[in-house]
Design a protein around this motif. Structure first.
Motif, PDB file in Angstrom:
ATOM      1  N   ARG A  86      -3.473   2.188   9.677  1.00  0.00           N
ATOM      2  CA  ARG A  86      -3.169   0.777   9.404  1.00  0.00           C
ATOM      3  C   ARG A  86      -1.675   0.529   9.313  1.00  0.00           C
ATOM      4  NH1 ARG A  86      -7.004   0.805   5.574  1.00  0.00           N
ATOM      5  NH2 ARG A  86      -5.481   0.643   3.912  1.00  0.00           N
ATOM      6  N   SER A  87      -0.924   1.562   8.932  1.00  0.00           N
ATOM      7  CA  SER A  87       0.528   1.407   8.818  1.00  0.00           C
ATOM      8  C   SER A  87       1.200   1.463  10.183  1.00  0.00           C
ATOM      9  CB  SER A  87       1.108   2.508   7.918  1.00  0.00           C
ATOM     10  OG  SER A  87       1.151   3.747   8.617  1.00  0.00           O
ATOM     11  N   GLU A 142       0.818  -1.223   0.000  1.00  0.00           N
ATOM     12  CA  GLU A 142       0.000   0.000   0.000  1.00  0.00           C
ATOM     13  C   GLU A 142       0.844   1.261   0.000  1.00  0.00           C
ATOM     14  OE1 GLU A 142      -4.090  -0.603   2.414  1.00  0.00           O
ATOM     15  OE2 GLU A 142      -2.264  -0.863   3.604  1.00  0.00           O
ATOM     16  N   ASP A 143       1.857   1.313   0.864  1.00  0.00           N
ATOM     17  CA  ASP A 143       2.648   2.534   0.963  1.00  0.00           C
ATOM     18  C   ASP A 143       3.514   2.758  -0.281  1.00  0.00           C
ATOM     19  OD1 ASP A 143       4.261   0.373   1.753  1.00  0.00           O
ATOM     20  OD2 ASP A 143       5.533   1.652   2.990  1.00  0.00           O
ATOM     21  N   LEU A 146      -5.308   4.692   5.995  1.00  0.00           N
ATOM     22  CA  LEU A 146      -4.099   3.980   5.583  1.00  0.00           C
ATOM     23  C   LEU A 146      -2.960   4.263   6.564  1.00  0.00           C
ATOM     24  CD1 LEU A 146      -2.933   3.525   1.998  1.00  0.00           C
ATOM     25  CD2 LEU A 146      -1.284   3.976   3.773  1.00  0.00           C
ATOM     26  N   TRP A 147      -2.841   5.501   6.995  1.00  0.00           N
ATOM     27  CA  TRP A 147      -1.788   5.892   7.937  1.00  0.00           C
ATOM     28  C   TRP A 147      -1.928   5.125   9.256  1.00  0.00           C
ATOM     29  CZ3 TRP A 147      -2.016   9.357  12.364  1.00  0.00           C
ATOM     30  CH2 TRP A 147      -0.760   9.751  12.821  1.00  0.00           C
ATOM     31  N   ASP A 185       3.132   4.962  10.716  1.00  0.00           N
ATOM     32  CA  ASP A 185       4.516   5.034  10.255  1.00  0.00           C
ATOM     33  C   ASP A 185       4.585   4.802   8.754  1.00  0.00           C
ATOM     34  OD1 ASP A 185       7.300   5.234  10.359  1.00  0.00           O
ATOM     35  OD2 ASP A 185       7.529   3.086  10.689  1.00  0.00           O
ATOM     36  N   LEU A 186       4.399   5.871   8.000  1.00  0.00           N
ATOM     37  CA  LEU A 186       4.606   5.806   6.564  1.00  0.00           C
ATOM     38  C   LEU A 186       5.959   6.447   6.258  1.00  0.00           C
ATOM     39  CD1 LEU A 186       1.053   6.769   5.253  1.00  0.00           C
ATOM     40  CD2 LEU A 186       2.169   4.551   5.088  1.00  0.00           C
ATOM     41  N   GLN A 234       4.498  10.499   5.570  1.00  0.00           N
ATOM     42  CA  GLN A 234       4.181  10.629   6.991  1.00  0.00           C
ATOM     43  C   GLN A 234       3.128  11.713   7.224  1.00  0.00           C
ATOM     44  OE1 GLN A 234       5.249   8.468   9.327  1.00  0.00           O
ATOM     45  NE2 GLN A 234       3.997   9.504  10.822  1.00  0.00           N
TER      46      GLN A 234
END
Length: 166
Positions: free
Chosen positions: A111-112, A76-77, A108-109, A115-116, A121
């Motif tokens: 779920r990460s 995803e990222d 999404l952020w 930490d993207l 970020q």
């Protein structure tokens, strides 16, 4: 399905899942892709046929069914910058889209694990910023619209369709 179709499907699935998840496209766009793809295949995979029949399904159900079509070729990222490029184009014509985009990239952020990498970020900022502006605590929605547009501008011009399947 031939292996090269599977690799191409993997990139497409990665994009469609990411774009659907953050709200850049809707379920109808995924169904349209499935219908168009079905028309080009002599022996389509059953999962693609099922996907084409999901017009009344939720975003989550369609995202799950995309995984049945093919494994995403990118995380995803890794696909997010390409999705944000499309989002930038959409923001040009529809600044109100910013709020929906902010909610999607916030999902999404989280779920990460919050930490993207690198410039991604900032994905955690916009949803909170809109909430603070809406409650009158800090800032104005028009300013956040502009900041989100400037953020997505960093990704303008990226095209996931130019990527090579692994």
């Amino acid at each position: 399905m031939m292996s090269e179709d599977g690799a191409a499907f993997g990139l497409t699935v990665a994009y469609l899942r990411g774009a659907l998840d953050v709200g850049v496209i809707d379920v109808a766009a995924v169904i349209q892709w499935a219908d168009t793809t079905l028309a080009t295949l002599q022996h389509p995979p059953y999962a693609l046929i099922e996907l084409a029949l999901m017009t009344r399904s939720s975003r989550e159900e369609v995202m799950w069914q995309l995984l049945q079509v093919a494994a995403p070729a990118m995380a995803e990222d890794e696909m997010l910058p390409y999705v944000l490029s499309v989002a930038h184009s959409r923001l040009l014509g529809d600044p109100a889209f910013g709020r929906r985009l902010a909610e999607g990239i916030y999902r999404l952020w989280t779920r990460s694990g919050y930490d993207l990498p690198g410039t991604l970020q900032a994905c955690g900022y916009f949803d909170d910023a809109y909430s603070l502006a809406d409650s009158g605590v800090h800032g104005h929605a028009e300013v956040i619209d502009r900041e989100l547009f400037e953020f997505t501008q960093h990704f303008a011009g990226l095209d996931w369709q130019t990527l090579k399947a692994p």
